[in-house]
Design a protein around this motif. Structure first.
Motif, short mmCIF file in Angstrom:
data_model
loop_
_atom_site.label_atom_id
_atom_site.label_comp_id
_atom_site.label_asym_id
_atom_site.label_seq_id
_atom_site.Cartn_x
_atom_site.Cartn_y
_atom_site.Cartn_z
N ALA A 107 -56.12 17.91 12.73
CA ALA A 107 -54.74 18.18 12.32
C ALA A 107 -54.62 18.20 10.80
O ALA A 107 -53.95 19.06 10.23
CB ALA A 107 -53.79 17.13 12.91
N LEU A 108 -55.28 17.27 10.15
CA LEU A 108 -55.24 17.22 8.70
C LEU A 108 -55.89 18.47 8.11
O LEU A 108 -55.46 18.99 7.09
CB LEU A 108 -55.95 15.96 8.17
N ASP A 124 -47.40 25.43 20.52
CA ASP A 124 -46.11 24.75 20.48
C ASP A 124 -46.09 23.45 21.25
O ASP A 124 -45.74 22.40 20.72
CB ASP A 124 -45.01 25.68 20.99
N ALA A 125 -46.46 23.50 22.52
CA ALA A 125 -46.44 22.29 23.34
C ALA A 125 -47.45 21.28 22.82
O ALA A 125 -47.20 20.07 22.79
CB ALA A 125 -46.74 22.65 24.80
N PHE A 126 -48.58 21.79 22.39
CA PHE A 126 -49.64 20.94 21.89
C PHE A 126 -49.18 20.18 20.64
O PHE A 126 -49.28 18.96 20.55
CB PHE A 126 -50.85 21.82 21.55
N ARG A 127 -48.62 20.92 19.70
CA ARG A 127 -48.17 20.31 18.44
C ARG A 127 -47.07 19.28 18.70
O ARG A 127 -47.06 18.20 18.12
CB ARG A 127 -47.67 21.41 17.51
N LYS A 128 -46.14 19.63 19.59
CA LYS A 128 -45.03 18.73 19.89
C LYS A 128 -45.55 17.40 20.45
O LYS A 128 -45.12 16.33 20.04
CB LYS A 128 -44.11 19.41 20.90
N ASP A 129 -46.49 17.49 21.37
CA ASP A 129 -47.04 16.28 21.97
C ASP A 129 -47.79 15.44 20.93
O ASP A 129 -47.69 14.23 20.90
CB ASP A 129 -47.99 16.65 23.12
N MET A 130 -48.55 16.11 20.10
CA MET A 130 -49.33 15.38 19.10
C MET A 130 -48.41 14.67 18.11
O MET A 130 -48.65 13.54 17.71
CB MET A 130 -50.27 16.34 18.35
N LEU A 131 -47.31 15.34 17.71
CA LEU A 131 -46.36 14.70 16.79
C LEU A 131 -45.70 13.49 17.44
O LEU A 131 -45.55 12.45 16.82
CB LEU A 131 -45.29 15.72 16.35
N PRO A 138 -49.90 17.76 8.52
CA PRO A 138 -49.26 18.16 7.26
C PRO A 138 -48.95 19.65 7.23
O PRO A 138 -49.61 20.45 7.89
CB PRO A 138 -50.33 17.82 6.22
N TYR A 139 -47.91 20.01 6.46
CA TYR A 139 -47.68 21.43 6.19
C TYR A 139 -48.78 21.90 5.27
O TYR A 139 -48.98 21.36 4.20
CB TYR A 139 -46.31 21.62 5.53
N SER A 140 -49.49 22.88 5.71
CA SER A 140 -50.65 23.32 4.95
C SER A 140 -50.22 24.22 3.81
O SER A 140 -49.30 25.00 3.94
CB SER A 140 -51.61 24.07 5.89
N HIS A 141 -50.91 24.11 2.69
CA HIS A 141 -50.60 24.96 1.55
C HIS A 141 -51.49 26.18 1.51
O HIS A 141 -51.26 27.08 0.73
CB HIS A 141 -50.74 24.16 0.25
N THR A 142 -52.49 26.19 2.34
CA THR A 142 -53.36 27.36 2.38
C THR A 142 -52.98 28.23 3.57
O THR A 142 -52.43 27.75 4.54
CB THR A 142 -54.83 26.93 2.53
N ARG A 143 -53.23 29.50 3.46
CA ARG A 143 -52.89 30.39 4.57
C ARG A 143 -54.14 30.79 5.32
O ARG A 143 -55.14 31.01 4.72
CB ARG A 143 -52.23 31.65 4.03
#
Ligand code: ZN
Ligand code: ZN
Ligand code: ZN
Ligand code: ZN
Length: 143
Positions: A107-108, A124-131, A138-143
């Protein structure tokens, strides 16, 4: 969180200055952020930044149990025989198992917009559960 001077004892290490409180009803346990993991406490990194002692920690809603011998998809070491604080599952495919530390590392690295199940690539579901389970993404600064 953190601004009030606290004389609460951390229930994990016993030292004073614990500034994080369990959000469970009538629960008075408090702890330090660095102690949370050792004490298997969940701290959420999304507003409203709630934290929970092991008794009151959220659980993944998905009903899943790893097959005997299931390995973590990330480090290939065995996972525990059920969902725990440190053994987690993808809520979408229910077959991707991994350790809390391993998915936290991913995630980092991946960041908010790229984090996905290593197996089914659900986002979506994955991220929600992990949070919910206290993984910091983190919001990534790289694309
Ligand atoms: Zn402590
Ligand atoms: Zn509690
Ligand atoms: Zn692992
Ligand atoms: Zn999956």
């Amino acid at each position: 969180m953190g601004l009030l001077c606290s004389f609460q004892n951390c229930y994990i290490c016993g030292q004073i200055g614990a500034t994080i409180y369990c959000c469970g009803r009538h629960c008075e346990l408090s702890f330090h952020l660095p102690c949370a993991k050792q004490g298997r406490c969940v701290t959420q990194f999304i507003t409203p930044y709630r934290a929970f002692c092991p008794t009151h920690s959220p659980e993944q809603a998905v009903e899943a149990t790893p097959e005997p011998g299931t390995q973590c998809l990330i480090c290939m070491e065995p996972v525990e025989d059920r969902k725990t604080f440190s053994t987690m599952v993808c809520p979408a495919c229910k077959t991707a198992w991994f350790h809390r530390d391993c998915i936290q590392g991913q995630a980092l690295h991946a960041g908010y917009f790229s984090i996905q199940c290593p197996l089914c690539r659900n986002r979506d579901a994955f991220r929600k559960d992990m949070l919910t389970m206290g993984i910091r993404i983190p919001y990534s600064h790289t694309r």
